[in-house]
Design a protein around this motif. Sequence first.
Motif, PDB file in Angstrom:
ATOM      1  N   SER A 176       0.850  -1.191   0.000  1.00  0.00           N
ATOM      2  CA  SER A 176       0.000   0.000   0.000  1.00  0.00           C
ATOM      3  C   SER A 176       0.882   1.236   0.000  1.00  0.00           C
ATOM      4  O   SER A 176       2.118   1.150   0.040  1.00  0.00           O
ATOM      5  CB  SER A 176      -0.913   0.008   1.235  1.00  0.00           C
ATOM      6  OG  SER A 176      -0.135   0.059   2.419  1.00  0.00           O
TER       7      SER A 176
ATOM      8  N   ARG B  26      -2.342  -1.955  -3.773  1.00  0.00           N
ATOM      9  CA  ARG B  26      -3.724  -1.613  -3.408  1.00  0.00           C
ATOM     10  C   ARG B  26      -3.757  -0.206  -2.813  1.00  0.00           C
ATOM     11  O   ARG B  26      -2.766   0.274  -2.264  1.00  0.00           O
ATOM     12  CB  ARG B  26      -4.304  -2.622  -2.403  1.00  0.00           C
ATOM     13  CG  ARG B  26      -4.460  -4.030  -2.969  1.00  0.00           C
ATOM     14  CD  ARG B  26      -5.102  -4.966  -1.952  1.00  0.00           C
ATOM     15  NE  ARG B  26      -5.232  -6.323  -2.484  1.00  0.00           N
ATOM     16  CZ  ARG B  26      -6.284  -6.762  -3.168  1.00  0.00           C
ATOM     17  NH1 ARG B  26      -7.310  -5.943  -3.399  1.00  0.00           N
ATOM     18  NH2 ARG B  26      -6.327  -8.004  -3.620  1.00  0.00           N
TER      19      ARG B  26
ATOM     20  N   LEU C 218      -7.491  -2.921  -6.006  1.00  0.00           N
ATOM     21  CA  LEU C 218      -6.273  -3.197  -6.765  1.00  0.00           C
ATOM     22  C   LEU C 218      -5.910  -2.006  -7.642  1.00  0.00           C
ATOM     23  O   LEU C 218      -6.785  -1.341  -8.211  1.00  0.00           O
ATOM     24  CB  LEU C 218      -6.459  -4.435  -7.639  1.00  0.00           C
ATOM     25  CG  LEU C 218      -6.397  -5.794  -6.922  1.00  0.00           C
ATOM     26  CD1 LEU C 218      -6.788  -6.906  -7.872  1.00  0.00           C
ATOM     27  CD2 LEU C 218      -4.988  -6.039  -6.377  1.00  0.00           C
TER      28      LEU C 218
END
Length: 678
Positions: A211, A491, A497
């Motif tokens: 992330s 993500r 995604l």
Amino acid sequence: MKRQTYIAHGRLASREIRLDAARNQRHGVQVMAFEQLAARLAGGFAQAIGAETLRDAIQQALPETNLGELDAIKLLPGMVGAAADTLHKVWRTGIDLSERAGDHPRLAAMATLEEAVLARLPSSMLRPVDLASNAMARLRHAPALFGEIEIVGISELSPCWRDLLLALARTLPVRWIAGPRSVPAWLEGSAVQILRSGPTTPQVEAMSAASGYHEAIEALRWARELIASGTAKPSEIAIAAAAPAAYDNEFMALRADANIDLHFVHSVRVVTTRDGQTAAALADILVRGLSQSHLRRLATLLAGSGPFQVLPDGWERVLPPDAPLSSADAWERLLGSLTPDRWPDGVDHGAKLRAIIEKLSRGTDDAEEIGRAFLSGGALRIWRKALLAGSAAAIDVTIDSLRQEDACEACVSVAWMPASALAASPRKFVRLLGLTSTGWPRRIAEDRLLSDHIVPVGELDPLPVTAADRRDFETILCTTTDQVVLSRARRDNEGRLLGKSPLLRGHPEPRYVRRNRRPAHVMSETDRLLARATDFGGSDQARSAAECWRDWQRAAVTPHDGLIRADHPAVLGALERVQSASSLAKLLRNPLSFTWSYALGIRAPESAEEALVLDARQSGNLLHETLDHAVRLLEAQEALPAPNRMRSSRRSSRPRRLSRRSGRASRPCRRSWSGVAR
């Protein structure tokens, strides 16, 4: 002494050129932006229009100017910023709004606003096109003022300055230090000397993080490893993104944990500082109303300064902890009930606290006066800047959007910056974040006031954001000498995604990095303990947690179950106080909860929604009215025939309530009231 002038893009590039000149003892060097060069050549007191001065003039002009098509939105929050951005774009591209006012009503509105704004600006502040025109008339003074001119780290120049640059090149030596960067086509065939060099060949590596937060952690691990190993100095390391604001919160928190001097080149949000938090606390009170929590926050941040300095230390103890105090009547009842013995020093300060409450209750209409009364120093400067940037009614939103220069020194620190700044001021070791399909390059965004069908993007902005992002990416790759790490998140913050950036084509396949991996080099002490369970297991905190878990599995009563020594002073103090019905019930039914609540003062987190709090008299009146209403319903039910008794009771016992959406009376759910009727 040889005079030499450098034209640089951005504060970081300017500071690095000055530092290099100081280290090499080069005298006669001056560094400036091109608009400063034009103002210097224009002579007198001429200067470019400052951002804050422009916002102030727009805010003064908007209420008094009829903007036609834009008149309906001119007083909305954000209009000042949108108008300032649009005028800057128009002036940089050299568009004459007065000549094109007849082409579209929106252009006429902007031309009217421009005229009103220019009338309110100081006479010394000129538009770029006016600065360039005045400078062109004084070209004969350029050799004495500037000597030789070198343009460093710039890939493009706004159209309003191009004619002036070409004219300067015919008067004195002008060198465009392009290096491996692309050169604008309008420079070809001019008198400007273009100095090119071959591109660099850094080691390129790609990685895929879980992330955006994981990207920030990996970036600081990478930077600390370079510094600790002696491979690089902090001033040789840069972390960049096309839109760095998306990562600012993460880097601000991780910077303190990692104890790394990380300089925010693009400035930091003012609310990350104590002065910004103080101004935001006052704005919350004026915009959302005065409550106990808001007042406590402001008093804590002011730390006894301002109007609160007349109150004794610990004065907050006179405020009942369970009352929200969100209305003027609630504050008046509290102030009327205070006696001298309630205050820490035994002296009644109710009049002083009442004066503070009355001043804060006046709202945003007196925002300027209230700010002067409560704030000082940096907090007051932020407050005044927010009032210039937007309306007082939305000052909380304005303060949240304000930024200020980072106090960390740029030239000796790891730099966190926009890609455009890195392209102008390259470093040896670079890590690029946010290389996703929507993050880099960014999509073209229309101007907020002059959309594409009014003024085409290419005309209002000669270098659209998508093309600029691609150019910056290519420039960084060809100007970084040692290492480039290309990073992307798999993500987003909501778990969706993310695709790869098209700029990653032709580069190595990204290395998949797990969020819970054990790093070879950690960024902080916290990171080290999380990565090495054996190290954490030897700490006092880990041993205490393990003992607590084992005690919960045992049948015997342990200190983790609430077992304390006999005659504990905290418990004795709680027992000696006058007990209420609720505290007595808790003492008899749940002694452990009594100890937590009354001896240790542990409370459950308060709800975000304020509960309805009534005093004893209002509570009693409500109870008696409810009982009276129930008795009347029962009497009316007994007077009806038996077959209709149940139906009538159900219908009459469902009182109407106000619907939140429509404002009409609506009935509650039958299931929730059927038991009352029976």
